[in-house]
Scaffold this active site. Structure first.
Site, PDB file in Angstrom:
ATOM      1  CG  ASP A  34       2.907   4.834   2.948  1.00  0.00           C
ATOM      2  OD1 ASP A  34       2.718   4.737   1.638  1.00  0.00           O
ATOM      3  OD2 ASP A  34       2.385   4.263   3.777  1.00  0.00           O
ATOM      4  CD  GLU A 213      -3.116   1.119   2.929  1.00  0.00           C
ATOM      5  OE1 GLU A 213      -2.637  -0.073   2.504  1.00  0.00           O
ATOM      6  OE2 GLU A 213      -2.955   1.879   1.982  1.00  0.00           O
TER       7      GLU A 213
END
Ligand code: FRU
Length: 504
Positions: A34, A213
């Site tokens: 990420d 998420e």
């Protein structure tokens, strides 16, 4: 591979490995997932990222770090955050604390990172995820862990992570949105250190095809009108074995009053941010100056379905292109649109134009003088008798990636079944599509092809598809095609794109 080994390789070879993206962000070596801590401060865009410095697969997470003045050319900096006694460093955000609300900065401004510390509950293997702070007084070059960490935990919720923080001007409050299993939670604070629960959203809304998420929450003017603003919430959903799509990202549109988000759409409505397979965990930059005013997004260009197996050696994973997000009114209502940032134009080299060409089965050679591994293609088609049309990119005798439009089904598709190396995971080779209405009988495609990716922005970015591909480096052919009749290619612009990593 150790970064040091890689750095000693001669500079002409820098960023030239097979499949190494030429105009996308990748770490010099080892594993990345990420994007984290994206913030603009004193002339620099910061990009931190989930990083495992000792291997090309996921492991104990650190925050890698790079800075850029234009979001295209990046300078790699040393690792910003490393695991400590509170655990590994999972995803999170960063803000400029302009007025020293934290009292970390002696009355000046500075950068504060708000992230998830990940370890286990003592004496058990149950994951423990708690939120923590780190701060920097030197424009992000060095970081101090806050002595009071962790600053927010909840023993009842195991998946409790990925805080995104922003300043809410109307209520003069810091807001944190974070993922809590099957919903998001919103907290408020005056000093970033103590947080109060405000509300939760989503346990019955949108897609629950995976754990929630990496949320984000921000305001955007609808159709560019500042008097008509809406709030957008982005939520990524994790990979589940039952879904071929793997991990993907959805969004909601509504209102936010400083404590509660209300969804404008019915609970069951799902809005996908990207209809491709490889855009995950994306969020937006904080503190972009008001005179710029853009809401700029970047995602991780991979998928938890196969991220650890993709066929690269030195490094693994890239980010998507940075994209400007806008809210536009469509026939279906308000929707997010995405356009690659205009800074990318600085990478263009040479321009080939074509206008008003009739494409049919006899016209396969129209683009035969064009080829490439890294390029931008802007095309507009006017529908006619053809039932399908589009481009084949990264072609050779054995390989091709098809970006096409099926007229009868009104579907834009990417077919990467013969795109190149795909044996690493049975879900990778696929053909996927999404509904796209023509606008005044026309379909626009803006396509960016890099050494291992395809990004398609259709009809001014109203529909986006981002896909990884792993073609042979000799697969460089490009073709425009039409099936069962004619389509008019009303305009085409082709640009070679330079590397953002090397001078030449
Ligand atoms: C999303 C994610 C986050 C987590 C991080 C760990 O891809 O699972 O929820 O913080 O990756 O690396």
């Amino acid at each position: 591979m150790k970064i040091e080994e890689h750095k000693t390789s001669s500079s002409e070879k820098y960023y030239l490995e097979l499949h190494r993206p030429q105009f996308h962000f990748t770490p010099e070596a080892n594993w990345m997932n990420d994007p984290n801590g994206m913030v603009y401060y004193e002339g620099e865009y910061h990009l931190f990222y989930q990083y495992h410095p000792h291997d090309t697969i996921w492991g104990p997470m650190h925050w890698g770090h790079a800075v850029s003045k234009d979001l295209i050319h990046w300078e790699h900096l040393p690792i910003a955050l490393s695991p400590d006694e509170n655990g590994a460093i999972f995803s999170g955000s960063a803000v400029v604390d302009w007025h020293d609300s934290t009292e970390f900065f002696n009355g000046e401004s500075g950068l504060v990172a708000i992230f998830t510390h990940s370890d286990q509950y003592p004496g058990s293997d149950r994951p423990r995820q708690r939120q923590s702070l780190a701060y920097s007084t030197d424009k992000g070059r060095t970081w101090n862990m806050y002595k009071g960490n962790p600053i927010l935990s909840d023993i009842k919720i195991t998946d409790f992570r990925d805080p995104k923080v922003f300043w809410h001007e109307n209520t003069k409050t810091w807001i944190m949105i974070l993922a809590a299993s099957n919903h998001v939670r919103i907290y408020t604070s005056q000093n970033l250190k103590t947080w109060e629960f405000a509300s939760e959203f989503g346990s019955k809304s949108g897609s629950h095809a995976g754990v929630w998420e990496c949320p984000d929450l921000f305001e955007l003017p609808a159709d560019g009108k500042n008097e008509n603003k809406k709030w957008v919430m982005i939520v990524s959903i994790g990979n589940e074995a039952a879904y071929a799509e793997g991990s993907r990202t959805q969004y909601f549109i509504g209102d936010f009053d400083g404590s509660t988000f209300t969804n404008d759409n019915p609970e069951e409505m799902i809005l996908w941010l990207d209809h491709g397979r490889d855009n995950y965990a994306g969020v937006t930059w904080s503190d972009v100056p008001a005179k710029d005013g853009r809401r700029i997004f970047i995602g991780w260009m991979s998928n938890w379905k196969y991220a650890n197996e993709t066929p690269t050696k030195v490094w693994r994973s890239a980010m998507t292109l940075p994209r400007e997000l806008k809210l536009v009114t469509t026939n279906d209502g308000a929707r997010l649109s995405q356009t690659p940032i205009t800074e990318l134009e600085s990478l263009r080299e040479g321009n080939t134009k074509l206008e008003n060409s009739i494409i049919n089965e006899n016209a396969a050679s129209v683009l035969s003088n064009l080829k490439g591994k890294a390029f931008e293609l802007r095309a507009e088609f006017e529908l006619d008798t053809a039932s399908e049309f589009g481009f084949k990119v990264r072609m050779s005798k054995d390989e091709k990636t098809i970006i096409g439009y099926n007229v009868n089904e009104k579907k834009l598709f990417i077919d990467r079944q013969s795109s190149g190396e795909a044996s690493f995971n049975s879900f990778f080779a696929c053909n996927h599509s999404a509904i796209l209405e023509p606008i005044q009988n026309r379909i626009k495609m803006l396509i960016f092809v890099d050494w291992s990716s395809v990004e398609v922005f259709a009809n001014n970015g109203e529909l986006v598809m981002t896909d990884l591909i792993f073609p042979d480096s000799n697969s460089q052919g490009l073709e425009v095609f039409a099936v069962d009749g004619n389509v008019k290619l009303t305009s085409l612009d082709f640009y070679d794109l330079k590397s953002c990593w090397r001078k030449k």
